[in-house]
Design a protein around this motif. Structure first.
Motif, PDB file in Angstrom:
ATOM      1  N   ARG A  52       0.811  -1.214  -0.022  1.00 56.48           N
ATOM      2  CA  ARG A  52      -0.214  -0.093  -0.161  1.00 56.48           C
ATOM      3  C   ARG A  52       1.050   1.187   0.042  1.00 56.48           C
ATOM      4  N   VAL A  53       0.530   2.177  -1.106  1.00 53.49           N
ATOM      5  CA  VAL A  53       1.317   3.490  -0.994  1.00 53.49           C
ATOM      6  C   VAL A  53       0.369   4.701  -0.173  1.00 53.49           C
ATOM      7  N   GLN A  54       1.210   5.397   0.680  1.00 57.90           N
ATOM      8  CA  GLN A  54       0.609   6.327   1.340  1.00 57.90           C
ATOM      9  C   GLN A  54       0.822   7.724   0.379  1.00 57.90           C
ATOM     10  N   VAL A  55      -0.100   8.166  -0.104  1.00 57.42           N
ATOM     11  CA  VAL A  55      -0.098   9.320  -0.972  1.00 57.42           C
ATOM     12  C   VAL A  55      -0.564  10.767  -0.156  1.00 57.42           C
ATOM     13  N   SER A  56       0.364  11.676   0.071  1.00 55.32           N
ATOM     14  CA  SER A  56      -0.150  12.913   0.552  1.00 55.32           C
ATOM     15  C   SER A  56       0.101  13.938  -0.232  1.00 55.32           C
ATOM     16  N   ILE A  57      -1.333  14.582  -0.416  1.00 50.15           N
ATOM     17  CA  ILE A  57      -1.428  15.420  -1.423  1.00 50.15           C
ATOM     18  C   ILE A  57      -1.687  16.773  -0.571  1.00 50.15           C
ATOM     19  N   LEU A  58      -0.706  17.948  -0.855  1.00 48.26           N
ATOM     20  CA  LEU A  58      -1.059  19.094   0.074  1.00 48.26           C
ATOM     21  C   LEU A  58      -2.085  19.905  -0.505  1.00 48.26           C
ATOM     22  N   GLY A  59      -2.880  20.673   0.274  1.00 44.84           N
ATOM     23  CA  GLY A  59      -3.911  21.109  -0.239  1.00 44.84           C
ATOM     24  C   GLY A  59      -5.174  20.305  -0.505  1.00 44.84           C
ATOM     25  N   SER A  60      -5.084  19.020  -0.306  1.00 43.83           N
ATOM     26  CA  SER A  60      -6.392  17.932  -0.462  1.00 43.83           C
ATOM     27  C   SER A  60      -6.754  17.613   0.755  1.00 43.83           C
ATOM     28  N   VAL A  61      -8.041  17.466   0.888  1.00 45.74           N
ATOM     29  CA  VAL A  61      -8.677  17.061   2.417  1.00 45.74           C
ATOM     30  C   VAL A  61      -8.895  15.598   2.130  1.00 45.74           C
ATOM     31  N   LYS A  62      -9.215  15.075   0.764  1.00 50.28           N
ATOM     32  CA  LYS A  62      -9.281  13.536   0.731  1.00 50.28           C
ATOM     33  C   LYS A  62      -8.242  12.767   0.703  1.00 50.28           C
ATOM     34  N   HIS A  63      -7.175  13.205   0.051  1.00 51.50           N
ATOM     35  CA  HIS A  63      -5.794  12.663  -0.096  1.00 51.50           C
ATOM     36  C   HIS A  63      -4.786  12.958   0.687  1.00 51.50           C
ATOM     37  N   ASN A  64      -4.913  13.248   1.735  1.00 54.22           N
ATOM     38  CA  ASN A  64      -3.985  13.826   2.830  1.00 54.22           C
ATOM     39  C   ASN A  64      -4.264  13.628   4.395  1.00 54.22           C
ATOM     40  N   SER A  65      -3.617  12.574   5.075  1.00 59.13           N
ATOM     41  CA  SER A  65      -3.900  12.416   6.368  1.00 59.13           C
ATOM     42  C   SER A  65      -3.182  12.912   7.572  1.00 59.13           C
ATOM     43  N   PHE A  66      -2.608  14.214   7.090  1.00 60.48           N
ATOM     44  CA  PHE A  66      -1.740  14.575   8.348  1.00 60.48           C
ATOM     45  C   PHE A  66      -2.649  15.359   9.026  1.00 60.48           C
ATOM     46  N   THR A  67      -2.498  15.409  10.446  1.00 55.80           N
ATOM     47  CA  THR A  67      -3.368  16.132  11.414  1.00 55.80           C
ATOM     48  C   THR A  67      -2.569  17.140  11.957  1.00 55.80           C
ATOM     49  N   GLY A  68      -1.290  17.327  11.723  1.00 63.69           N
ATOM     50  CA  GLY A  68      -0.417  18.110  12.520  1.00 63.69           C
ATOM     51  C   GLY A  68      -0.350  19.505  11.680  1.00 63.69           C
ATOM     52  N   GLY A  69      -0.910  19.981  10.705  1.00 65.46           N
ATOM     53  CA  GLY A  69      -0.870  20.866  10.140  1.00 65.46           C
ATOM     54  C   GLY A  69       0.196  20.762   8.925  1.00 65.46           C
ATOM     55  N   ALA A  70       0.568  21.853   8.239  1.00 59.83           N
ATOM     56  CA  ALA A  70       1.616  21.984   7.110  1.00 59.83           C
ATOM     57  C   ALA A  70       2.903  21.506   7.777  1.00 59.83           C
ATOM     58  N   GLU A  71       3.066  21.675   8.968  1.00 60.13           N
ATOM     59  CA  GLU A  71       4.446  21.351   9.387  1.00 60.13           C
ATOM     60  C   GLU A  71       4.608  19.912   9.274  1.00 60.13           C
ATOM     61  N   GLU A  72       3.808  19.174   9.437  1.00 56.63           N
ATOM     62  CA  GLU A  72       3.868  17.727   9.706  1.00 56.63           C
ATOM     63  C   GLU A  72       4.776  17.054   8.428  1.00 56.63           C
ATOM     64  N   LEU A  73       4.549  17.638   7.478  1.00 57.32           N
ATOM     65  CA  LEU A  73       5.128  17.056   6.077  1.00 57.32           C
ATOM     66  C   LEU A  73       6.660  17.326   6.246  1.00 57.32           C
ATOM     67  N   PHE A  74       7.159  18.391   7.033  1.00 56.11           N
ATOM     68  CA  PHE A  74       8.490  18.823   7.056  1.00 56.11           C
ATOM     69  C   PHE A  74       9.067  17.841   8.144  1.00 56.11           C
TER      70      PHE A  74
END
Lengths: 248, 268
Positions: A52-74
């Motif tokens: 399974r591949v985790q895809v995180s699309i910034l700006g998406s609600v559906k394709h982004n599971s970050f709950t820590g805000g934009a800093e979480e990616l970094f």
């Protein structure tokens, strides 16, 4: 017979090939084709019963599971939880330096682009950074960038586990050799040969006389791009999705 | 104590010359209130984009309201480059502090924690670093062989953003948009426009509480329905792509920008 594979569909498919094996790929803002390529890998892996591949699309609600805000990616990138990311670049040079700021002298650049976004950081930390620049020309692929948003290579005193992995344009695919700090031509897209690439690339690279053609997607993969992927893209990129060929 | 004010009053409470922290388009940008700031002729702002800017920032620049811009990028997304921003860069009419997104977050985190700086990976060898006198390369105090960047704290005077909901006690629901929470924590004051005001405390529901910015940080709330238009509000309504396109076309010239601002005044 369906409509033949478009240039954009070839690039989307190529991105999915470059991502093979990643567990987590993130895609920044304003990047519809990288988003499509990441979604395609996810769909192909699902279809073929692969990891399974985790895809995180910034700006998406559906394709982004970050709950820590934009800093979480970094933070994810710094911890090694992110395997692949994409950078564009108004200019990319032969040492893998990327310029997202503008041409000419800083700060009053005659041509100004949006800015460096997260590049100056992610380039150091994400193992597989795919450089994606649709325009293959002497003004986009240059000998030396006018401004270094993010450097391609770094000396040993600086922590670095990431960097350029490949460079994809609408005409060719290059890999990046980190030890040498140079690109290598891997294939040319249908309709282009190595001479075209030499004439439109402003930097030196290895394997100049490459005779390999970039493979196109098969019918089933093309159908997936025109069906599921086009639909998934709609949320963040309605205009781009609207301009893609539809199913059947 | 959180003041509940009209949007017009909130616009008057934001002084010229302040350091103003703004959220990105599509997340929690407040273009509705920003339009009122422009209408009242605000000037000399030091705008901190947390971490990038879009249409509201481009409008502020076009209106001549920005003296200093600290940002990792300014873009109109699918509508392309930010025209007033590009023009101002060429003219040299704004002082530019180019950044990279995680460095803005690191600076805000330093302010949030009340420490003078924060270390951050990467960045070394970039021209972004060369242009920042408030970022430095130091030796890791625990490992002399390693170089690392430190960025100084970023503390806006006022954070301004738009959110789905506040309660009548001044708590504001941000949900997953925790970079806005960070911006509010780091800033001296937060001014928030909201779609709705709840009579029930947002902190009562344990499932929701962790996504709520407590009133401790919130100086003023104004109800401004559709205050995120036209760039959208996260998980509430998408951007109005046609309107942003219309702006992008108009703002290609200073005259077109002025005409757009005049024509959209009544909508704000």
């Amino acid at each position: 017979m369906s409509e033949p594979c478009t240039s954009r569909e070839l690039m989307i498919y190529t991105i999915s090939r470059l991502l093979k094996g990643v567990r987590h790929v993130a895609v920044g803002q304003s990047s519809p084709m990288p988003a499509a390529g990441a979604m395609l890998l996810r769909a192909l892996n699902e279809r073929d019963g692969l990891e399974r591949v985790q895809v995180s699309i910034l700006g998406s609600v559906k394709h982004n599971s970050f709950t820590g805000g934009a800093e979480e990616l970094f933070d994810c990138a710094a911890q090694g939880r992110l395997d692949a990311f994409f950078l564009g670049g108004g200019q990319i040079d032969g040492q893998g330096n990327v310029n997202l700021v503008g041409t000419g002298d800083y700060p009053n650049n005659p041509v100004r682009w949006p800015g460096s976004f997260g590049s100056a950081y992610l380039y150091f930390l994400v193992p597989r950074v795919i450089l994606f620049r649709e325009e293959h020309s002497l003004r986009s692929l240059v000998e030396r960038v006018d401004f270094v948003s993010a450097p391609g290579v770094t000396d040993e005193t600086v922590y670095r586990r990431g960097g350029p992995h490949a460079l994809l344009t609408n005409a060719a695919l290059f890999s990046f050799k980190r030890e040498a700090g140079r690109f290598r031509l891997e294939s040319t897209h249908p309709g282009y040969d190595w001479r075209d690439i030499r004439g439109t690339t402003g930097f030196v690279y290895d394997n100049e006389q490459c005779e390999v053609t970039t493979p196109s997607p098969d019918e089933a993969t093309l159908a997936l791009i025109r069906g599921r992927i086009r639909e998934e893209l709609r949320e963040c990129y309605p205009q781009f999705a609207g301009n893609m060929p539809g199913p059947g | 104590m959180t003041d509940f004010v009209t949007p017009q009053k909130m616009a008057e409470m934001i002084p010229s010359g302040c350091k103003l922290g703004l959220a990105p388009d599509d997340y929690a940008a407040a273009p509705g209130l920003v339009r009122m700031l422009i209408d009242r002729g605000i000037r000399d702002l030091h705008v901190v984009c947390a971490p990038i800017g879009g249409m509201q920032v481009d409008m502020l620049i076009g209106a001549g309201a920005v003296a200093t811009l600290e940002t990792s990028a300014v873009s109109l997304g699918e509508a392309g480059g930010a025209p007033c921003f590009s023009r101002a860069v060429r003219d040299g009419s704004i002082r530019l502090r180019d950044a990279t997104c995680p460095a803005v977050f690191a600076g805000l985190t330093a302010a949030e924690k009340g420490v003078p700086f924060m270390p951050i990976r990467g960045i070394i060898g970039s021209d972004v670093l060369k242009r920042r006198d408030d970022w430095k390369v130091v030796s890791n105090p625990f490992d002399d062989g390693e170089k690392i960047v430190v960025v100084s704290a970023i503390q806006p005077d006022i954070a301004l953003f738009h959110a789905p909901e506040a309660d009548r006690f001044g708590n504001v629901r941000l949900g997953r948009r925790r970079e806005v929470m960070l911006l509010a924590h780091a800033s001296k004051q937060a001014f928030v426009t909201v779609e709705r005001i709840s009579e029930v405390s947002l902190l009562e529901d344990e499932k929701m509480a962790a996504g709520v910015l407590p009133a401790i940080y919130v100086s003023a709330v104004a109800q401004l329905k559709n205050g995120g238009w036209p760039t959208g509000l996260y998980a509430e309504y998408p951007r109005d792509g046609q309107e942003v396109e219309k702006y992008a076309r108009a703002a290609r010239s200073p005259e077109g920008f002025q005409a757009y601002i005049r024509g959209s005044r009544s909508a704000a």
